[in-house]
Structure formats: structure tokens, C-alpha cells
Design a protein around this motif. Sequence first.
Motif, PDB file in Angstrom:
ATOM      1  N   THR A  28     -11.730 -17.647   7.670  1.00  0.00           N
ATOM      2  CA  THR A  28     -11.741 -16.346   7.013  1.00  0.00           C
ATOM      3  C   THR A  28     -13.141 -16.084   6.460  1.00  0.00           C
ATOM      4  O   THR A  28     -13.765 -17.001   5.930  1.00  0.00           O
ATOM      5  CB  THR A  28     -10.723 -16.351   5.853  1.00  0.00           C
ATOM      6  OG1 THR A  28      -9.426 -16.544   6.398  1.00  0.00           O
ATOM      7  CG2 THR A  28     -10.745 -15.038   5.086  1.00  0.00           C
ATOM      8  N   SER A  29     -13.601 -14.865   6.578  1.00  0.00           N
ATOM      9  CA  SER A  29     -14.876 -14.508   5.949  1.00  0.00           C
ATOM     10  C   SER A  29     -14.782 -14.817   4.466  1.00  0.00           C
ATOM     11  O   SER A  29     -13.770 -14.548   3.827  1.00  0.00           O
ATOM     12  CB  SER A  29     -15.165 -13.017   6.155  1.00  0.00           C
ATOM     13  OG  SER A  29     -15.269 -12.726   7.529  1.00  0.00           O
ATOM     14  N   ALA A  30     -15.849 -15.382   3.915  1.00  0.00           N
ATOM     15  CA  ALA A  30     -15.830 -15.836   2.525  1.00  0.00           C
ATOM     16  C   ALA A  30     -16.875 -15.093   1.716  1.00  0.00           C
ATOM     17  O   ALA A  30     -17.880 -14.639   2.247  1.00  0.00           O
ATOM     18  CB  ALA A  30     -16.113 -17.335   2.466  1.00  0.00           C
ATOM     19  N   LYS A  35     -10.129 -10.130  -1.503  1.00  0.00           N
ATOM     20  CA  LYS A  35      -9.064  -9.717  -0.577  1.00  0.00           C
ATOM     21  C   LYS A  35      -7.941  -8.986  -1.343  1.00  0.00           C
ATOM     22  O   LYS A  35      -7.496  -7.910  -0.927  1.00  0.00           O
ATOM     23  CB  LYS A  35      -8.499 -10.929   0.160  1.00  0.00           C
ATOM     24  CG  LYS A  35      -9.445 -11.468   1.258  1.00  0.00           C
ATOM     25  CD  LYS A  35      -9.018 -12.845   1.790  1.00  0.00           C
ATOM     26  CE  LYS A  35      -7.694 -12.845   2.522  1.00  0.00           C
ATOM     27  NZ  LYS A  35      -7.719 -12.189   3.840  1.00  0.00           N
ATOM     28  N   ILE A  39     -19.878 -14.170   4.139  1.00  0.00           N
ATOM     29  CA  ILE A  39     -20.147 -15.089   5.244  1.00  0.00           C
ATOM     30  C   ILE A  39     -19.013 -14.956   6.257  1.00  0.00           C
ATOM     31  O   ILE A  39     -17.864 -15.222   5.925  1.00  0.00           O
ATOM     32  CB  ILE A  39     -20.141 -16.549   4.735  1.00  0.00           C
ATOM     33  CG1 ILE A  39     -21.003 -16.702   3.491  1.00  0.00           C
ATOM     34  CG2 ILE A  39     -20.540 -17.515   5.832  1.00  0.00           C
ATOM     35  CD1 ILE A  39     -22.455 -16.613   3.754  1.00  0.00           C
ATOM     36  N   VAL A  40     -19.352 -14.585   7.482  1.00  0.00           N
ATOM     37  CA  VAL A  40     -18.349 -14.472   8.538  1.00  0.00           C
ATOM     38  C   VAL A  40     -18.320 -15.799   9.292  1.00  0.00           C
ATOM     39  O   VAL A  40     -19.372 -16.344   9.618  1.00  0.00           O
ATOM     40  CB  VAL A  40     -18.665 -13.282   9.460  1.00  0.00           C
ATOM     41  CG1 VAL A  40     -17.705 -13.204  10.631  1.00  0.00           C
ATOM     42  CG2 VAL A  40     -18.620 -11.977   8.653  1.00  0.00           C
ATOM     43  N   PRO A  41     -17.114 -16.353   9.535  1.00  0.00           N
ATOM     44  CA  PRO A  41     -17.014 -17.740   9.998  1.00  0.00           C
ATOM     45  C   PRO A  41     -17.025 -17.903  11.525  1.00  0.00           C
ATOM     46  O   PRO A  41     -17.257 -16.946  12.253  1.00  0.00           O
ATOM     47  CB  PRO A  41     -15.643 -18.155   9.462  1.00  0.00           C
ATOM     48  CG  PRO A  41     -14.824 -16.912   9.594  1.00  0.00           C
ATOM     49  CD  PRO A  41     -15.777 -15.758   9.342  1.00  0.00           C
ATOM     50  N   ASN A  99      -8.886  -5.567  -2.353  1.00  0.00           N
ATOM     51  CA  ASN A  99      -8.877  -4.637  -1.225  1.00  0.00           C
ATOM     52  C   ASN A  99      -7.457  -4.302  -0.775  1.00  0.00           C
ATOM     53  O   ASN A  99      -7.205  -3.229  -0.241  1.00  0.00           O
ATOM     54  CB  ASN A  99      -9.672  -5.212  -0.057  1.00  0.00           C
ATOM     55  CG  ASN A  99     -11.162  -5.217  -0.341  1.00  0.00           C
ATOM     56  OD1 ASN A  99     -11.655  -4.381  -1.092  1.00  0.00           O
ATOM     57  ND2 ASN A  99     -11.872  -6.159   0.245  1.00  0.00           N
ATOM     58  N   ARG A 130       0.823  -1.215   0.000  1.00  0.00           N
ATOM     59  CA  ARG A 130       0.000   0.000   0.000  1.00  0.00           C
ATOM     60  C   ARG A 130       0.853   1.260   0.000  1.00  0.00           C
ATOM     61  O   ARG A 130       0.464   2.276  -0.577  1.00  0.00           O
ATOM     62  CB  ARG A 130      -0.943  -0.006   1.209  1.00  0.00           C
ATOM     63  CG  ARG A 130      -2.082  -0.997   1.039  1.00  0.00           C
ATOM     64  CD  ARG A 130      -3.099  -0.888   2.167  1.00  0.00           C
ATOM     65  NE  ARG A 130      -4.252  -1.749   1.911  1.00  0.00           N
ATOM     66  CZ  ARG A 130      -5.013  -2.273   2.856  1.00  0.00           C
ATOM     67  NH1 ARG A 130      -4.750  -2.033   4.137  1.00  0.00           N
ATOM     68  NH2 ARG A 130      -6.040  -3.033   2.550  1.00  0.00           N
ATOM     69  N   GLU A 180     -11.583  -7.064   8.602  1.00  0.00           N
ATOM     70  CA  GLU A 180     -10.229  -7.605   8.804  1.00  0.00           C
ATOM     71  C   GLU A 180      -9.982  -8.762   7.834  1.00  0.00           C
ATOM     72  O   GLU A 180      -8.965  -8.807   7.143  1.00  0.00           O
ATOM     73  CB  GLU A 180     -10.137  -8.086  10.255  1.00  0.00           C
ATOM     74  CG  GLU A 180      -8.762  -8.504  10.711  1.00  0.00           C
ATOM     75  CD  GLU A 180      -8.824  -9.054  12.144  1.00  0.00           C
ATOM     76  OE1 GLU A 180      -9.553  -8.473  12.986  1.00  0.00           O
ATOM     77  OE2 GLU A 180      -8.162 -10.068  12.398  1.00  0.00           O
ATOM     78  N   ASP A 181     -10.942  -9.690   7.767  1.00  0.00           N
ATOM     79  CA  ASP A 181     -10.764 -10.877   6.921  1.00  0.00           C
ATOM     80  C   ASP A 181     -10.669 -10.519   5.445  1.00  0.00           C
ATOM     81  O   ASP A 181      -9.936 -11.161   4.692  1.00  0.00           O
ATOM     82  CB  ASP A 181     -11.934 -11.855   7.111  1.00  0.00           C
ATOM     83  CG  ASP A 181     -11.834 -12.665   8.393  1.00  0.00           C
ATOM     84  OD1 ASP A 181     -10.778 -12.600   9.064  1.00  0.00           O
ATOM     85  OD2 ASP A 181     -12.812 -13.364   8.720  1.00  0.00           O
ATOM     86  N   LEU A 182     -11.460  -9.546   5.016  1.00  0.00           N
ATOM     87  CA  LEU A 182     -11.462  -9.181   3.586  1.00  0.00           C
ATOM     88  C   LEU A 182     -10.459  -8.067   3.281  1.00  0.00           C
ATOM     89  O   LEU A 182     -10.414  -7.559   2.164  1.00  0.00           O
ATOM     90  CB  LEU A 182     -12.862  -8.777   3.127  1.00  0.00           C
ATOM     91  CG  LEU A 182     -13.916  -9.885   3.157  1.00  0.00           C
ATOM     92  CD1 LEU A 182     -15.222  -9.406   2.530  1.00  0.00           C
ATOM     93  CD2 LEU A 182     -13.431 -11.145   2.422  1.00  0.00           C
ATOM     94  N   ASP A 183      -9.652  -7.685   4.289  1.00  0.00           N
ATOM     95  CA  ASP A 183      -8.605  -6.673   4.095  1.00  0.00           C
ATOM     96  C   ASP A 183      -9.163  -5.347   3.608  1.00  0.00           C
ATOM     97  O   ASP A 183      -8.496  -4.630   2.841  1.00  0.00           O
ATOM     98  CB  ASP A 183      -7.537  -7.195   3.114  1.00  0.00           C
ATOM     99  CG  ASP A 183      -6.932  -8.506   3.593  1.00  0.00           C
ATOM    100  OD1 ASP A 183      -6.129  -8.466   4.531  1.00  0.00           O
ATOM    101  OD2 ASP A 183      -7.311  -9.564   3.068  1.00  0.00           O
ATOM    102  N   LEU A 184     -10.379  -5.031   4.040  1.00  0.00           N
ATOM    103  CA  LEU A 184     -10.961  -3.740   3.668  1.00  0.00           C
ATOM    104  C   LEU A 184     -10.149  -2.625   4.325  1.00  0.00           C
ATOM    105  O   LEU A 184      -9.872  -2.689   5.526  1.00  0.00           O
ATOM    106  CB  LEU A 184     -12.433  -3.670   4.094  1.00  0.00           C
ATOM    107  CG  LEU A 184     -13.367  -4.453   3.174  1.00  0.00           C
ATOM    108  CD1 LEU A 184     -14.696  -4.744   3.865  1.00  0.00           C
ATOM    109  CD2 LEU A 184     -13.612  -3.677   1.886  1.00  0.00           C
ATOM    110  N   ARG A 189     -14.675  -8.187  12.096  1.00  0.00           N
ATOM    111  CA  ARG A 189     -14.102  -9.424  11.579  1.00  0.00           C
ATOM    112  C   ARG A 189     -14.158  -9.459  10.048  1.00  0.00           C
ATOM    113  O   ARG A 189     -13.197  -9.853   9.381  1.00  0.00           O
ATOM    114  CB  ARG A 189     -14.860 -10.608  12.182  1.00  0.00           C
ATOM    115  CG  ARG A 189     -14.386 -11.969  11.725  1.00  0.00           C
ATOM    116  CD  ARG A 189     -12.975 -12.265  12.258  1.00  0.00           C
ATOM    117  NE  ARG A 189     -12.537 -13.560  11.795  1.00  0.00           N
ATOM    118  CZ  ARG A 189     -12.707 -14.699  12.459  1.00  0.00           C
ATOM    119  NH1 ARG A 189     -13.283 -14.697  13.650  1.00  0.00           N
ATOM    120  NH2 ARG A 189     -12.286 -15.843  11.957  1.00  0.00           N
ATOM    121  N   MET A 190     -15.292  -9.038   9.496  1.00  0.00           N
ATOM    122  CA  MET A 190     -15.454  -9.007   8.043  1.00  0.00           C
ATOM    123  C   MET A 190     -14.417  -8.078   7.410  1.00  0.00           C
ATOM    124  O   MET A 190     -13.751  -8.444   6.430  1.00  0.00           O
ATOM    125  CB  MET A 190     -16.882  -8.550   7.730  1.00  0.00           C
ATOM    126  CG  MET A 190     -17.257  -8.429   6.279  1.00  0.00           C
ATOM    127  SD  MET A 190     -16.815  -6.827   5.567  1.00  0.00           S
ATOM    128  CE  MET A 190     -17.988  -5.741   6.385  1.00  0.00           C
TER     129      MET A 190
END
Lengths: 279, 279
Positions: A106-108, A137, B110-112, A140, A11, B165-169, B162-163
Motif C-alpha cells: 500500500t502507498s505509505a 486513508k 511512497i508508492v510501493p 479520505n 460515504r 487507490e491506495d490512499l482512498d482518495l 495507484r496512489m
Amino acid sequence: MHTVDTIEALRRQIQTWRRRQETVGFVPTMGNLHAGHLALVSDAQARADRVVVSIFVNPMQFGPGEDLDSYPRTLRDDQARLLDAGVDLLFAPRVETVYPRGEAHTSAVIVPDGLTDILCGASRPGHFRGVATVVAKLFNMVQPDLAVFGEKDLQQLRVIQRMAEDLDLPVRVHGSPTMREADGLATSSRNQYLSEAERRRAPILHQTLQQVAEIVSRDRGAIETALHEGRQALEKAGFQVDYLEVRDWESLGPPGQGPLVVLGAAWLGQARLIDNLGI
Amino acid sequence: MHTVDTIEALRRQIQTWRRRQETVGFVPTMGNLHAGHLALVSDAQARADRVVVSIFVNPMQFGPGEDLDSYPRTLRDDQARLLDAGVDLLFAPRVETVYPRGEAHTSAVIVPDGLTDILCGASRPGHFRGVATVVAKLFNMVQPDLAVFGEKDLQQLRVIQRMAEDLDLPVRVHGSPTMREADGLATSSRNQYLSEAERRRAPILHQTLQQVAEIVSRDRGAIETALHEGRQALEKAGFQVDYLEVRDWESLGPPGQGPLVVLGAAWLGQARLIDNLGI
């Protein structure tokens, strides 16, 4: 060309380009780069000021018993090719960087309407969930203006376009035409799984798609006959056919009035080859 | 303060701020704004140069038989409050703008790890899938530097953190302390579903959380007794208890050595009230 393996370094570099109002193109790959990938890079270079390539063999898109462990990893060679090609930045993260909690935790991203269950998705359950998730991912992480994917993996391209559209990701997703060897075989990292004898027979997949496309372009009523003959030709040549289908070019749903595509996937020895051809 | 209802107009405005290197804070809401929302706005204003508020009653997070149709929609009043509060931009999209194909035909996040199945997720299946998906979409539309959510909806905050963080937003997600009425009742749009008599009894939910927190802060071994007594007190006051639980403050998993939180959800007449209190 710099190689970075952390999201922070990635980044930071992209931020310096953004400050100069430069646009960013992105080509996500699993490495083991061949002429097909370099054509994607070249396409991205024509569309953006800067080009970022990622190399990441994504465990989330491999099923049990698939070739995750044996998938060719050739980072040094890949770096040399990308440097030659004038790529601005290579992002080659570790698995722990992409999935700090492990990919099962991991969120999917789930793409709807059966788009991930048909064709390659039918024999590779969970594959496109892994693809959609890792690409979301990576988008992002990089935040590119546009990304380029090969049309060879047409279903993957459609899944990613749908995911980006549905989640309102501010990334334009372009498809780039399939690169082929002189004999018509689509370039693919998995071609190297072929023995010499198999390699000589491999272009029959492309030839079969051409034959189906020719018949269907003359007569849409002949789809089933053309596919039946195509499957027989592939089996006779020693392929184990996973699917051979004619679909709508955009939606990959059943053939309608719009442009069509013929898609095939077949095993030849240790290699699962896929290809498609617009009709 | 401008109100926009298209993604194009939203991004155009934000782009002008970005060019001046201004940071953007975001407060997503379902409208019917009260003092609790304005506290989130104020929190965002302290952290960013510009603040965008969205108002969108998200059909994807309502289950069958829930209050989607009757949920209070008060756009004019909301606009006046946001103008008073010095908000820079209101984004109030139509359902068709957020879900052009309909919410059942949209890629979902989907958050796991069961985070969406416990507590409110147990009695509202699909709720947090709808929340995670719409917030991912809104984050991608607005592309803020940070977003602020209320701690009253603690599970929602944790799902979104969590979403992201997981998706690297590239969005920092802040929790803001719960705003309360003078008698302790957490401010909520759903409080207006209460009759006068119910409204007088409603603070008993907060009082019960306080009693549980007090007992548990003295003796972690007394959690089950405290919860049992708390449930009895709520039922005696006419609440129908959905859950009353002590959890880890960060993970919302079973209580461990770290900071704890007591969370409750209960029906009082037509209103499902939720609240929580750090221990």
C-alpha cells in the motif's frame, strides 16, 4: 446508530448529511472502547453536527512480536457504548477493505524531520508510518470536517497533525485531554494486560510525570536531574523504562523557550504504558 | 476565468460550485501549455461541470542537475490559452504555498512494489515520490471529482492511479490519449529544447515504438529482438537511449498475457524525450 463495513456504505450515509449542510466529526479508534474514547466522542459531538467513529485494529502500525493478535476486540460491547453515547455512525471495516493488496503493498505516508523516529518511534520502528498511512486513508474515506485524537498519545497526535497539514488534508485535527482513572492512571485498552498487583503500582507512572513536571516548572535547569530521579523511581517500582523525556509541547523537539511536556513510556509486566503531562 | 494563488481562494470558489451540486474536473500541469494540455482540458470538460487547471513547477520531482531552473514558465500565455479553452479556474500557487516548510520537510507519499523505481524512476530517483506527493496535495487542495492526466507520461499516470487507490482518495483518475504533432512526435514542453536539426529527427522515437509494436503484435516471442533493433535504430539516429521496454499495459510489470505497451525514453541533445504506444 448504523454500523457499516464498506467504504461505499460509509460515504452514502455521510453524503446524506452533507446534502443537509451538516458538519461531520470523526473519532478513529482501535475499539475496546473505554471512558477515554467516550470523552473524545463527546468532544467531537460538541464540535460537529454528526459524529462517525471508526473501529479498526490497524495491522500496519504493529511491529513483529507486538500485540496485534492479542489486541482486545470487543465489537458488540463497543457498539452498545457508542449507541448509548449518541454516535451517528460506526465504521468497522475488515482488514481486506482497508488493505485490499495487503498493508505491505500500500502507498505509505512518511512524516519527516525525525518526528516518527523519536520517543515511541525509536522502540517501534514503522509504527508511525502505519499510523500516518491509516489515518490518511480513513480521513479520505470519511472526509470529515474535523477529527479528535487523545493527547495521551501525544506523539501520535503530532504526527497526524503534521501529516494533515503537509498533505493539505481539509480536516481540522483536535487534541483532547487525557482521561484518567481515580488514581491518576491514564485510561488505556492496554491497562487490562496488568495483573491486580501491577494495576496497583501503575499510577506511579503518572505520579513520576507529576514530580518531574513540578521540578522543571520551578527550574528548567533541573531537567536532567529530575529525569534521572524519575527513571530511578520507576525502576524501583518495577517498571522497565522505555523513555522518560522532557520535550517542547508543540514540536516534541528538544526543550526550548516554549511550553514543555514530560513524556514517559514503560513496561509493567505485559503492558507497555505511555503517558505525558504538560508542564 | 479567475486565477488564484492561495488555497483559501481556490476552495472558496470551488465551494460555490459544490453548493450548486456541480461536479469538478481537475487538470494538474507544470504550465507552458500546448495542444496536449488543451486536449486534457477538453477531456475534463466532457466529464465534469467545472474544470480547474493548476500550474505548478514542482521542485520536489526534479533531481539535482535536472531542468528545474530552466523549465519554461509562461504564465501569461498559459492564461490566455486556458481562457480561450473555457477553463473555469486557474490555480497557480507559489512554491511557498505548496511547501511552506520546504519540500524536504514535507510528509511524502511512497508508492510501493517498485512501480516508482523502474523505467523513468530508474534514472530519476525520487522523481515519482515528488509526483505522488504533489498530486496528493493538489487533490486535497482542489478536492475534484475527477482528474485527467496524459497517457504520454504513462508511468506517472499509473503511479497516481495507484496512489489515489491506495490512499482512498475520492478522485477518479482518467488517462487521456497522447497528442502528437503531424509527424508523430508526442507534444511536450521539452520539445522546445530541440534544435531544428534535432526536431527533424525527433519523430524517430515514435517510429521506433511503432516498429517494435508491429513486430510484437505479430509475435510476442520476438520482444527481445525487436527491442534490440529498436535501440540500435535510435542510437544510429543520434539518440542516447535511457530505456526501451515492453511492459504490461496496466501494471507496467513484465509482459504477461494481457495488453502490452512499448515505452521509450531517450536523450536527443538537451531534451529527454519519452513516449509509449499500446500494442
